[in-house]
Structure formats: C-alpha cells, structure tokens
Design a protein around this motif. Structure first.
Motif, PDB file in Angstrom:
ATOM      1  N   SER A   1       5.389   5.520   7.664  1.00  0.00           N
ATOM      2  CA  SER A   1       4.954   6.332   6.557  1.00  0.00           C
ATOM      3  C   SER A   1       3.645   6.730   6.495  1.00  0.00           C
ATOM      4  O   SER A   1       3.605   7.962   5.893  1.00  0.00           O
ATOM      5  N   PHE A   2       2.623   6.177   6.943  1.00  0.00           N
ATOM      6  CA  PHE A   2       1.294   6.518   7.081  1.00  0.00           C
ATOM      7  C   PHE A   2       1.305   7.965   7.898  1.00  0.00           C
ATOM      8  O   PHE A   2       0.225   8.864   7.648  1.00  0.00           O
ATOM      9  N   ARG A   3       2.020   8.199   8.858  1.00  0.00           N
ATOM     10  CA  ARG A   3       2.105   9.570   9.437  1.00  0.00           C
ATOM     11  C   ARG A   3       2.538  10.685   8.525  1.00  0.00           C
ATOM     12  O   ARG A   3       2.194  11.683   9.006  1.00  0.00           O
ATOM     13  N   SER A   4       3.122  10.425   7.561  1.00  0.00           N
ATOM     14  CA  SER A   4       3.771  11.680   6.656  1.00  0.00           C
ATOM     15  C   SER A   4       3.259  11.603   5.333  1.00  0.00           C
ATOM     16  O   SER A   4       3.619  12.893   4.622  1.00  0.00           O
ATOM     17  N   LEU A   5       2.613  10.597   4.758  1.00  0.00           N
ATOM     18  CA  LEU A   5       2.461  10.587   3.268  1.00  0.00           C
ATOM     19  C   LEU A   5       1.157  11.721   3.134  1.00  0.00           C
ATOM     20  O   LEU A   5       0.268  11.442   3.971  1.00  0.00           O
ATOM     21  N   ARG A   6       1.359  12.601   2.076  1.00  0.00           N
ATOM     22  CA  ARG A   6       0.364  13.883   2.070  1.00  0.00           C
ATOM     23  C   ARG A   6      -1.051  13.052   1.362  1.00  0.00           C
ATOM     24  O   ARG A   6      -1.901  13.927   1.408  1.00  0.00           O
ATOM     25  N   ASN A   7      -0.939  11.907   0.697  1.00  0.00           N
ATOM     26  CA  ASN A   7      -2.061  11.446   0.079  1.00  0.00           C
ATOM     27  C   ASN A   7      -2.931  10.321   1.116  1.00  0.00           C
ATOM     28  O   ASN A   7      -3.699   9.513   0.718  1.00  0.00           O
TER      29      ASN A   7
ATOM     30  N   LEU B   1      -7.178   5.963   6.194  1.00  0.00           N
ATOM     31  CA  LEU B   1      -6.773   4.515   7.073  1.00  0.00           C
ATOM     32  C   LEU B   1      -7.314   4.914   8.519  1.00  0.00           C
ATOM     33  O   LEU B   1      -6.829   5.904   9.048  1.00  0.00           O
ATOM     34  N   ASP B   2      -8.153   3.862   9.120  1.00  0.00           N
ATOM     35  CA  ASP B   2      -8.237   3.798  10.705  1.00  0.00           C
ATOM     36  C   ASP B   2      -7.503   2.804  11.375  1.00  0.00           C
ATOM     37  O   ASP B   2      -7.592   2.830  12.457  1.00  0.00           O
ATOM     38  N   VAL B   3      -6.972   1.790  10.887  1.00  0.00           N
ATOM     39  CA  VAL B   3      -6.557   0.532  11.237  1.00  0.00           C
ATOM     40  C   VAL B   3      -5.125   0.389  10.777  1.00  0.00           C
ATOM     41  O   VAL B   3      -5.092   0.562   9.515  1.00  0.00           O
ATOM     42  N   PHE B   4      -4.415  -0.393  11.677  1.00  0.00           N
ATOM     43  CA  PHE B   4      -2.971  -0.492  10.960  1.00  0.00           C
ATOM     44  C   PHE B   4      -2.587  -1.916  11.535  1.00  0.00           C
ATOM     45  O   PHE B   4      -3.008  -2.538  12.594  1.00  0.00           O
ATOM     46  N   GLU B   5      -1.490  -2.321  10.906  1.00  0.00           N
ATOM     47  CA  GLU B   5      -0.795  -3.711  11.411  1.00  0.00           C
ATOM     48  C   GLU B   5      -0.299  -3.553  12.570  1.00  0.00           C
ATOM     49  O   GLU B   5      -0.354  -4.667  13.499  1.00  0.00           O
ATOM     50  N   ILE B   6       0.370  -2.566  13.138  1.00  0.00           N
ATOM     51  CA  ILE B   6       0.684  -2.460  14.457  1.00  0.00           C
ATOM     52  C   ILE B   6       0.183  -1.094  15.221  1.00  0.00           C
ATOM     53  O   ILE B   6      -0.126  -0.107  14.591  1.00  0.00           O
TER      54      ILE B   6
ATOM     55  N   LEU C   1       0.770  -1.206   0.005  1.00  0.00           N
ATOM     56  CA  LEU C   1      -0.088  -0.045   0.041  1.00  0.00           C
ATOM     57  C   LEU C   1       0.888   1.396   0.044  1.00  0.00           C
ATOM     58  O   LEU C   1       0.479   2.058  -0.891  1.00  0.00           O
ATOM     59  N   ILE C   2       2.060   1.366   0.827  1.00  0.00           N
ATOM     60  CA  ILE C   2       2.732   2.476   0.595  1.00  0.00           C
ATOM     61  C   ILE C   2       3.388   2.662  -0.474  1.00  0.00           C
ATOM     62  O   ILE C   2       3.423   3.788  -1.152  1.00  0.00           O
ATOM     63  N   SER C   3       3.951   1.498  -1.154  1.00  0.00           N
ATOM     64  CA  SER C   3       4.565   1.715  -2.487  1.00  0.00           C
ATOM     65  C   SER C   3       3.662   2.273  -3.368  1.00  0.00           C
ATOM     66  O   SER C   3       3.801   3.288  -4.266  1.00  0.00           O
TER      67      SER C   3
END
Length: 324
Positions: A278-284, A265-270, A251-253
C-alpha cells in the motif's frame, strides 16, 4: 585460505559505486574484489552467492547473517559492516564460528537531512505536483500544502539525529518538543526544546512526529493503532529510523481513513518493499527506498573504512572489531 587469493564480495552495491568511493588500490593483488548489485533476499541466495568467499563487506543491514547462514559459509573469516552497529549480524554466532566482524566510521547527519526532505515533500505535496507538471495535467495545480512555521515538531529519540532534526525545526520557526527514555529537562533546555514526560504526551502535542529511535525490544511496535489515535486529525508521521518501530497495518489504516494527513517513510518492515504494498500507492505517502544514509559523503566514509578494515585483517591486526 592457503594458496588462494582471498575473495572480497561487496554486497548490495545497488548503484555500482563502491569501487569509486574509496581507493582500493592499496590492497593491490592481495584480494579479488567482486560486486553484488542486487538484493540477496532469501538465505539460500546469500549462501549460494558467497560460497567459498573469505571476506564480505555488508552495506548496513541490507543482508542478514544469522547462525544458520554462517554455518553454511565455512570459508567466511571477515565480515565488515558499514557503520558500527548492525542488528542483521548475529555477533555472538560470528564469534563462535571464528568470523571477525569489523565496523567502519559513519555519517553524523545524512538521515536527519533526509527526514527533513520527506517532511517538506509531504507538507507541500511535492511528488504529486511534480507528477502533474510532468504529465501535462491541464489543472496545472492539484494540491494545497501547509506551512510548518508555528506548528509543533515532535521528536521521538533525542540522540545525534534527533538533535539535528530539532535544529532544522527551529530554523523553520517550529515549536519543538522531544521525548526519549533518557532525555532530561537539562538536556532539552540546552537544545531549546520542550521535554515531554512520556510518549503519549509527545503524540498529543505533535503536528509532525519524527522518529529517531533504534530498533530494539522496547521500540519494536512502539507506534501502533492506539498511539496513532492519540495524534490529532490530519497530522504527519516521518519515519527514517526503522520500519518495525511502527505497526504498518495500523499506519496504513490511519492514512486510508484520513486520521493521519500524511507520512514520509524511508524504512519498512520488509525491504525491498513488496511490489503490491500500500505504501507504493497511497497518495498521502511519500516513500523512498531506505536512502536516508545514501549520500556521496557517507559512502566515501563507509568504503574508506572498509578498505582500512580489509587491509588491517590481511595484516593480521583487525581494527574496529565488534564481536571480540
């Protein structure tokens, strides 16, 4: 424990609101209630904090109780989970160790509302525009959003939440397509949606893909690099179900190379999400800390049910037992 007032620990009460969401006075002085407002990440932290505790109230799946943890908590006798399903509790191990696991009623639609909020935030770039407004950006406007009208909303999983999401999509004049292993043409027609014959078919037609599936052996890693590549360029993924349904690396790629236009996204692996993720900084990406079910209405239902469960246990007649 004979001669002692049972200790009740409310886990993961991050906002410190559990005691305000229900009337605990009915338990009187039969218990001693304690709140834990921070995540207990490592098993050692859980064991240390819950030493000598007889009753634990767990908020959803935020804290894991496996056989090893329960072996180190010999005083634990009642484990109440908010909701009626909790994959973080080893039900069989609890039964073998004499730990009663009880559930509570739950919300019927909060997570779907949050999924729609994430979709709107991604489609109209709301977080970035809010940030620009607050920071005094002289450019005034930063982004160009998209309209949902006329686009195809693809829903993977068509239970209560998926059906609710479909109604939202239709209210916004979207074409709605759905797929699940159990979805039939008859049910799809009843809800006014197109029934897709496979996940691949759903991926190929979706402008927005929203996941509403349980996490199990069939769905873990269901959306990986191959599946994301079948979505058209610039499309949107929404996940308020469970993080491990989607391969995070893939997904990040897809987000970094622009194949996906955005993700909510509201749920994560950890969870909690690592500080350098990366989910904290990706602008999209519009990411929230698993708050899809965190509403006043849901919490009132959860904690009222928790009070009921503790009271019934103290009376010797546990209710809503999940591991009997």
């Amino acid at each position: 424990m004979p001669g002692k007032t049972p200790r009740v620990v409310l886990l993961d009460d991050y906002q410190g609101v559990a005691l305000k969401m229900a009337d605990w006075s009915g338990l009187g002085d039969r218990v001693q209630i304690e709140q834990v407002r921070v995540p207990l990440g490592r098993p050692e932290e859980v064991v240390e904090r819950l030493a000598g505790v007889e009753i634990v109230i767990a908020m959803r799946e935020r804290t894991s109780f496996d056989a090893k943890v329960m072996d180190l908590l010999p005083d634990l006798k009642l484990l109440v989970t908010t909701g009626m399903v909790n994959a973080s509790i080893d039900m069989e191990a609890a039964r073998e160790r004499g730990v009663v696991v009880c559930g509570t009623p739950g919300s019927r639609g909060a997570a779907a509302e949050h999924a729609w909020a994430l979709l709107m935030a991604v489609a109209r770039c709301i977080p970035e525009e809010v940030d620009g407004l607050r920071s005094g950006d002289p450019a005034w406007q930063r982004t160009v959003g998209i309209e949902l009208r006329g686009r195809t909303l693809g829903i993977a999983g068509f239970g209560n939440l998926g059906q609710r999401m479909a109604r939202f999509g239709k209210a916004f004049d979207m074409d709605v397509a759905a797929w699940s292993r159990s979805l039939t043409e008859t049910v799809a027609q009843e809800h006014g949606v197109r029934c897709m014959g496979s996940l691949d078919e759903l991926l190929s037609v979706s402008d927005v893909l929203s996941l509403h599936l349980p996490l199990n052996s069939h769905t873990r890693g269901m959306i990986g690099a191959a599946e994301l590549s079948r979505m058209k360029q610039g499309r949107i993924l929404i996940n308020t179900a469970r993080g491990p349904i989607v391969d995070e690396t893939a997904l990040i790629s897809a987000l970094e190379n622009g194949h996906l236009g955005g993700a909510g996204l509201d749920v994560f692996e950890i969870e909690p999400l690592p500080a350098d993720h990366s989910f904290r900084s990706l602008r999209n990406v519009v990411a929230t800390p698993h708050v899809g079910y965190v509403t006043q209405e849901t919490y009132e239902i959860y904690f009222h049910g928790a009070v009921e469960a503790v009271g019934a246990y103290l009376d010797g007649a546990p209710i809503r037992v999940l591991n009997d």
